[in-house]
Enzyme design. Structure first.
Site, PDB file in Angstrom:
ATOM      1  N   TRP A  35       0.828  -1.216   0.000  1.00  9.64           N
ATOM      2  CA  TRP A  35       0.000   0.000   0.000  1.00  9.64           C
ATOM      3  C   TRP A  35       0.854   1.254   0.000  1.00  9.64           C
ATOM      4  O   TRP A  35       1.854   1.326   0.713  1.00  9.64           O
ATOM      5  CB  TRP A  35      -0.868   0.011   1.265  1.00  9.64           C
ATOM      6  CG  TRP A  35      -1.522   1.331   1.523  1.00  9.64           C
ATOM      7  CD1 TRP A  35      -0.976   2.412   2.179  1.00  9.64           C
ATOM      8  CD2 TRP A  35      -2.833   1.741   1.110  1.00  9.64           C
ATOM      9  NE1 TRP A  35      -1.877   3.452   2.203  1.00  9.64           N
ATOM     10  CE2 TRP A  35      -3.028   3.064   1.556  1.00  9.64           C
ATOM     11  CE3 TRP A  35      -3.865   1.108   0.409  1.00  9.64           C
ATOM     12  CZ2 TRP A  35      -4.209   3.775   1.334  1.00  9.64           C
ATOM     13  CZ3 TRP A  35      -5.037   1.823   0.191  1.00  9.64           C
ATOM     14  CH2 TRP A  35      -5.202   3.138   0.644  1.00  9.64           C
ATOM     15  N   MET A  36       0.450   2.263  -0.768  1.00  8.81           N
ATOM     16  CA  MET A  36       0.973   3.618  -0.577  1.00  8.81           C
ATOM     17  C   MET A  36      -0.176   4.612  -0.685  1.00  8.81           C
ATOM     18  O   MET A  36      -1.147   4.390  -1.392  1.00  8.81           O
ATOM     19  CB  MET A  36       2.088   3.982  -1.560  1.00  8.81           C
ATOM     20  CG  MET A  36       1.696   4.025  -3.026  1.00  8.81           C
ATOM     21  SD  MET A  36       2.460   5.358  -3.983  1.00  8.81           S
ATOM     22  CE  MET A  36       1.256   6.679  -3.794  1.00  8.81           C
ATOM     23  N   ASP A  38      -0.353   9.149   0.516  1.00  7.52           N
ATOM     24  CA  ASP A  38       0.169  10.499   0.260  1.00  7.52           C
ATOM     25  C   ASP A  38       1.687  10.580   0.069  1.00  7.52           C
ATOM     26  O   ASP A  38       2.436   9.948   0.814  1.00  7.52           O
ATOM     27  CB  ASP A  38      -0.127  11.418   1.451  1.00  7.52           C
ATOM     28  CG  ASP A  38      -1.516  11.268   2.007  1.00  7.52           C
ATOM     29  OD1 ASP A  38      -2.345  10.598   1.402  1.00  7.52           O
ATOM     30  OD2 ASP A  38      -1.756  11.843   3.087  1.00  7.52           O
ATOM     31  N   GLN A  54       3.387   7.644   2.395  1.00  8.28           N
ATOM     32  CA  GLN A  54       2.621   6.817   3.319  1.00  8.28           C
ATOM     33  C   GLN A  54       2.629   5.376   2.797  1.00  8.28           C
ATOM     34  O   GLN A  54       2.231   5.108   1.655  1.00  8.28           O
ATOM     35  CB  GLN A  54       1.182   7.339   3.402  1.00  8.28           C
ATOM     36  CG  GLN A  54       1.091   8.756   3.945  1.00  8.28           C
ATOM     37  CD  GLN A  54       1.115   8.787   5.458  1.00  8.28           C
ATOM     38  OE1 GLN A  54       0.134   8.454   6.106  1.00  8.28           O
ATOM     39  NE2 GLN A  54       2.255   9.165   6.036  1.00  8.28           N
ATOM     40  N   SER A  99       0.871  11.850   7.560  1.00  7.68           N
ATOM     41  CA  SER A  99       1.549  12.752   6.610  1.00  7.68           C
ATOM     42  C   SER A  99       2.261  13.933   7.265  1.00  7.68           C
ATOM     43  O   SER A  99       1.907  14.376   8.350  1.00  7.68           O
ATOM     44  CB  SER A  99       0.542  13.256   5.586  1.00  7.68           C
ATOM     45  OG  SER A  99       0.239  12.191   4.722  1.00  7.68           O
ATOM     46  N   ARG A 158      -3.738  17.362  11.541  1.00  7.64           N
ATOM     47  CA  ARG A 158      -2.775  16.523  10.809  1.00  7.64           C
ATOM     48  C   ARG A 158      -2.234  17.206   9.557  1.00  7.64           C
ATOM     49  O   ARG A 158      -2.795  18.156   9.056  1.00  7.64           O
ATOM     50  CB  ARG A 158      -3.384  15.175  10.448  1.00  7.64           C
ATOM     51  CG  ARG A 158      -4.658  15.191   9.661  1.00  7.64           C
ATOM     52  CD  ARG A 158      -5.117  13.742   9.434  1.00  7.64           C
ATOM     53  NE  ARG A 158      -6.366  13.662   8.716  1.00  7.64           N
ATOM     54  CZ  ARG A 158      -7.571  13.659   9.286  1.00  7.64           C
ATOM     55  NH1 ARG A 158      -7.690  13.734  10.595  1.00  7.64           N
ATOM     56  NH2 ARG A 158      -8.656  13.585   8.541  1.00  7.64           N
TER      57      ARG A 158
HETATM   58  N1  DQQ Z   1      -3.668  10.448   4.678  1.00 12.96           N
HETATM   59  C1  DQQ Z   1      -4.597  11.534   4.738  1.00 12.96           C
HETATM   60  C2  DQQ Z   1      -3.929  12.473   5.690  1.00 12.96           C
HETATM   61  C3  DQQ Z   1      -3.305  11.569   6.690  1.00 12.96           C
HETATM   62  C4  DQQ Z   1      -2.863  10.431   5.860  1.00 12.96           C
HETATM   63  C5  DQQ Z   1      -4.853  12.071   3.376  1.00 12.96           C
HETATM   64  C6  DQQ Z   1      -2.999   9.119   6.546  1.00 12.96           C
HETATM   65  O1  DQQ Z   1      -4.769  13.382   6.303  1.00 12.96           O
HETATM   66  O2  DQQ Z   1      -2.252  12.178   7.392  1.00 12.96           O
HETATM   67  O3  DQQ Z   1      -4.920  11.060   2.418  1.00 12.96           O
HETATM   68  O4  DQQ Z   1      -2.419   8.091   5.738  1.00 12.96           O
END
Ligand code: DQQ
Length: 492
Positions: A35-36, A38, A54, A99, A158
């Site tokens: 998985w990926m 952001d 991510q 992120s 976040r």
């Molecule tokens: N993905 C969201 C963000 C968060 C991250 C946006 C979590 O808000 O930090 O796709 O994987």
């Protein structure tokens, strides 16, 4: 997926595992497997561009998110590096490293990221050239939403984006106000450790029909500067499961607030999300976004991968009012075989496959005439009998630009709704189209109209290209097509 661990570091799986997958992109960046989502921590260091992202090393689903890491000398070819951040039990990121961004702080590369749960802001630094990362003893440096917002923030805080201005660090970060909408908050700091809240930079309205104001939570802000103007890019979330399209506001600072003057959708199609922008040493702003999948979870599980980065895109301001995204010029180095076709005239209802023109990795530049009573389509991913085909059509009533996916795949595991955006041009359009197996990106109006979507042709022979006219005689003034080399199939 087994992880071979170098001393203290989690290595990436090898790049040769999934090479026979017909639908796996070849020249877009994606991890070797799993998985990926952001892009994170984009930073130029010693002349190379580092991209973090991510990543779940355990499989193709979103869980216990780590930061994957890759580096590029040219924005196009990537080399995998060991995992940079991993959640650690008992710490401020026990459930995931979400992120964030990267800065150089007096020569020390520093990641500023979201720890969950609760959502907090953490730091990590590297002393060995961005390979291994040490979490900061002062974590969390922000322990939750500002008390001023009260319970309305619901613990949401976040995706910090940090830059240097007037001798101090500034941050924008995503948040929400219950029953009101998304909000981007501002902070300032002398040292990245002590942060002072400066108030909301811009607040949304979840009852608004305008996508730039809507959403219940605003994620992944980026604040850019173009002369006296600022551009805020953000990704609005509607509900925990329904992500929308990234949007922008162009305006000016009024104190610590942004006065939004103009606004728009950055990329249409509901697949491109959470872009992050980096300011390169050569002055360009460049961004990548996460391209989500448009197929079932079961199909992703079977494939062993989920998620891919968009193309690298230059971010420009047009007419002091609109943000435009265009593929960076470095992508030309991928061009291989070239066909120069056109002008072509198509009769009403005529479909023509272009003899000998084929590929699953293509770049197409089409200059077409537009009118209310004629529609032109460029057809990609076509099987010889046209059972599978994807149409990129423009013109006709309303002059919209549409990616039509109803016949893109004979699989029953895929999404089929069309991607639609209004076209600004009136008499002619230059369409810049990229196909990379399951990724389609289309740029028009000098980057002011951008569409991104996913298609999953299931047949080996769905590699043909065609054109179609509808209404009356349709004219394509010029048509250039290149096959593009893969960068992901070479060893990582
Ligand atoms: N993905 C969201 C963000 C968060 C991250 C946006 C979590 O808000 O930090 O796709 O994987």
């Amino acid at each position: 997926m087994p992880l071979s661990a170098a001393p203290g570091l989690l290595a990436m799986p090898p790049r040769n595992l999934l090479t026979s997958d017909l639908q796996r992109p070849g020249y877009h960046f994606l991890p070797p497997a799993n998985w990926m989502n952001d892009p994170n921590g984009l930073i130029q260091w010693d002349g190379a561009l580092h991209m973090f992202y991510q990543y779940n090393p355990l499989g193709p689903w979103h869980e216990r998110i780590h930061w994957g890491h890759a580096v590029s000398e040219d924005l196009v070819h990537w080399r995998d590096l060991p995992i940079a951040l991993a959640p650690r039990a008992g710490e401020q990121d026990a459930d995931g490293c979400w992120s964030g961004c990267a800065v150089g702080n007096h020569g020390i590369p520093t990641l500023i990221y979201t720890g969950v749960f609760p959502q907090v802001v953490n730091l990590a630094t590297s002393r060995d050239g961005l390979i291994s990362w040490e979490k900061h003893p002062a974590n969390p440096v922000i322990s939750g939403p500002p008390p001023e917002l009260g319970p309305q923030a619901g613990g949401h805080l976040r995706d910090p984006f940090v830059w240097r201005e007037d001798g101090e660090w500034r941050m924008v970060i995503g948040c929400k106000q219950e029953d009101a909408g998304g909000v981007i908050l501002g902070y300032r700091s002398p040292d990245l450790v002590q942060w002072e809240y400066t108030g909301p930079l811009l607040a949304g309205d979840q009852t608004s029909d305008d996508p730039a104001w809507g959403g219940t939570m605003w994620e992944c802000p980026n604040l850019l500067q173009f002369g006296e103007q600022r551009a805020l890019i953000l990704s609005p979330q509607a509900t925990p499961t329904d992500h929308l399209e990234p949007v922008y506001h162009v305006g000016r600072y009024a104190g610590d607030r942004l006065e939004s003057e103009t606004r728009g959708v950055l990329v249409h199609g509901r697949y491109f999300y959470a872009p992050q922008v980096v300011h390169l040493n050569d002055g360009r702003y460049v961004t990548w976004g996460w391209l989500k999948e448009g197929r079932s979870d079961a199909a992703c599980l079977a494939a062993g991968w989920n998620g891919v980065m968009s193309l690298p895109l230059a971010v420009r301001m047009r007419d002091s009012s609109a943000l435009a995204l265009e593929p960076v010029e470095e992508l030309r180095m991928l061009r291989h075989r070239h066909w120069q076709l056109g002008p072509l005239s198509l009769q009403d209802g005529q479909v023509r496959l272009l003899p000998g023109v084929e590929g699953s990795r293509l770049e197409i530049v089409a200059e077409v005439e537009l009118s209310e009573d004629a529609e032109i389509a460029i057809l990609i991913g076509c099987s010889p009998d046209m059972e599978e085909q994807t149409a990129i059509r423009c013109g006709g009533p309303g002059r919209a630009l549409v990616i039509e996916r109803s016949r893109s795949s004979r699989s029953d595991q895929v999404q089929r709704w069309p991607t639609i955006a209004p076209l600004g041009s009136t008499d002619g359009a230059r369409l810049h189209i990229f196909l990379d197996h399951s990724v389609v990106e289309v740029f028009a109006d000098q980057g002011r109209t951008v569409l991104a979507t996913r298609i999953y042709p299931a047949r080996q022979d769905s590699i043909h290209v065609g054109v179609r006219g509808l209404g009356r005689t349709c004219d394509i003034r010029a048509l250039d097509i290149w096959t593009l080399n893969s960068q992901n199939k070479v060893a990582g």
